[in-house]
Design a protein around this motif. Structure first.
Motif, PDB file in Angstrom:
ATOM      1  N   SER A  13      -9.706  -4.340  -2.553  1.00 51.32           N
ATOM      2  CA  SER A  13      -8.343  -4.866  -2.650  1.00 51.32           C
ATOM      3  C   SER A  13      -7.434  -3.811  -3.277  1.00 51.32           C
ATOM      4  CB  SER A  13      -8.330  -6.142  -3.499  1.00 51.32           C
ATOM      5  OG  SER A  13      -8.576  -5.829  -4.857  1.00 51.32           O
ATOM      6  N   LYS A  14      -6.134  -4.032  -3.194  1.00 52.65           N
ATOM      7  CA  LYS A  14      -5.178  -3.092  -3.779  1.00 52.65           C
ATOM      8  C   LYS A  14      -5.382  -2.984  -5.292  1.00 52.65           C
ATOM      9  CE  LYS A  14      -1.715  -5.333  -2.274  1.00 52.65           C
ATOM     10  NZ  LYS A  14      -0.372  -5.854  -2.051  1.00 52.65           N
ATOM     11  N   PRO A  70       0.817  -1.217   0.000  1.00 51.93           N
ATOM     12  CA  PRO A  70       0.000   0.000   0.000  1.00 51.93           C
ATOM     13  C   PRO A  70       0.851   1.268   0.000  1.00 51.93           C
ATOM     14  CG  PRO A  70      -0.923  -1.573   1.535  1.00 51.93           C
ATOM     15  CD  PRO A  70       0.398  -2.139   1.061  1.00 51.93           C
ATOM     16  N   GLU A  71       1.966   1.254   0.712  1.00 54.50           N
ATOM     17  CA  GLU A  71       2.847   2.414   0.742  1.00 54.50           C
ATOM     18  C   GLU A  71       3.413   2.712  -0.646  1.00 54.50           C
ATOM     19  OE1 GLU A  71       2.830   0.687   4.876  1.00 54.50           O
ATOM     20  OE2 GLU A  71       3.082  -0.155   2.890  1.00 54.50           O
ATOM     21  N   VAL A  76      -5.065  -7.264   2.381  1.00 57.68           N
ATOM     22  CA  VAL A  76      -3.902  -7.268   3.278  1.00 57.68           C
ATOM     23  C   VAL A  76      -4.273  -6.839   4.695  1.00 57.68           C
ATOM     24  CG1 VAL A  76      -2.151  -6.979   1.481  1.00 57.68           C
ATOM     25  CG2 VAL A  76      -3.222  -4.963   2.492  1.00 57.68           C
ATOM     26  N   ASN A  77      -5.566  -6.584   4.943  1.00 59.60           N
ATOM     27  CA  ASN A  77      -6.068  -6.183   6.266  1.00 59.60           C
ATOM     28  C   ASN A  77      -5.329  -4.975   6.842  1.00 59.60           C
ATOM     29  OD1 ASN A  77      -8.044  -8.222   6.365  1.00 59.60           O
ATOM     30  ND2 ASN A  77      -6.478  -9.699   6.975  1.00 59.60           N
ATOM     31  N   ARG A  78      -5.232  -3.922   6.021  1.00 62.04           N
ATOM     32  CA  ARG A  78      -4.601  -2.680   6.455  1.00 62.04           C
ATOM     33  C   ARG A  78      -5.475  -1.509   6.018  1.00 62.04           C
ATOM     34  NH1 ARG A  78       1.445  -2.520   4.636  1.00 62.04           N
ATOM     35  NH2 ARG A  78       1.492  -0.793   6.094  1.00 62.04           N
ATOM     36  N   PHE A 133      -9.766  10.767   2.137  1.00 59.18           N
ATOM     37  CA  PHE A 133     -10.491   9.504   2.042  1.00 59.18           C
ATOM     38  C   PHE A 133      -9.748   8.436   2.822  1.00 59.18           C
ATOM     39  CE2 PHE A 133      -7.791   9.770  -1.699  1.00 59.18           C
ATOM     40  CZ  PHE A 133      -7.253   8.504  -1.846  1.00 59.18           C
ATOM     41  N   SER A 134     -10.500   7.446   3.248  1.00 51.30           N
ATOM     42  CA  SER A 134      -9.893   6.326   3.961  1.00 51.30           C
ATOM     43  C   SER A 134     -10.038   5.081   3.095  1.00 51.30           C
ATOM     44  CB  SER A 134     -10.536   6.119   5.330  1.00 51.30           C
ATOM     45  OG  SER A 134     -11.888   5.771   5.182  1.00 51.30           O
ATOM     46  N   VAL A 135      -9.014   4.262   3.117  1.00 51.04           N
ATOM     47  CA  VAL A 135      -8.977   3.047   2.309  1.00 51.04           C
ATOM     48  C   VAL A 135      -8.710   1.863   3.219  1.00 51.04           C
ATOM     49  CG1 VAL A 135      -7.904   1.871   0.360  1.00 51.04           C
ATOM     50  CG2 VAL A 135      -8.024   4.357   0.375  1.00 51.04           C
TER      51      VAL A 135
END
Length: 157
Positions: free
Chosen positions: A112-113, A50-51, A80-82, A73-75
């Protein structure tokens, strides 16, 4: 003989090292007219953290065009449960990992990513995706992203 990249500074300290470094370098630098391959295969994109995804987005923000935007926004990446909180203010995109995903963001995403990347690319519907809030946030974000030039010459002959 490969170039000792981890020790190149030592090689430059001596005249002999500098000469051998300069002689070996052309063997490793190629100029080609073939356009570089693109890394847009799903298997490759799924391996990004994600980073790395947020960093890739952050460096494409056109600061002057995004200066007046105030987006958040929040994701929640369910693969990956993050969870992350992303903000774009003063032309700068910043992200931070969240423990609880209960922030007061304009948009909440759970996907998902790979779905997130596809969403930014223009796809709209996915199985298992959840969006809550102002979906124009993503439209505004993508409107200030600079796609770059895939034919940019890094080495010019």
């Amino acid at each position: 003989m490969p170039i000792p990249w981890s020790n190149w500074g030592m090689a430059l300290k001596t005249a002999h090292g500098a000469i051998s470094f300069c002689l070996e370098l052309p063997n490793y630098v190629r100029v080609t007219s073939v356009p570089p391959t693109t890394a847009n295969a799903p298997a490759i994109l799924e391996q990004l953290s994600p980073e790395q995804i947020f960093d890739a987005i952050a460096i494409t923000v056109d600061g002057p065009r995004a200066w007046d935007l105030d987006l958040s926004f929040s994701v929640d990446f369910n693969d990956v449960n993050r969870s992350f909180r992303v903000t774009l203010r003063n032309g700068v995109l910043i992200y931070e990992e969240e423990e609880d995903n209960e922030s007061e963001a304009q948009l909440h995403l759970s996907l998902s990513k790979l779905q997130f990347l596809s969403l930014l690319a223009g796809e709209t519907e996915f199985e298992g995706m959840f969006l809550k809030g102002n979906q124009n946030v993503l439209t505004e974000l993508t409107s200030v992203l600079d796609p770059g030039d895939p034919n940019f010459n890094i080495v010019i002959s």
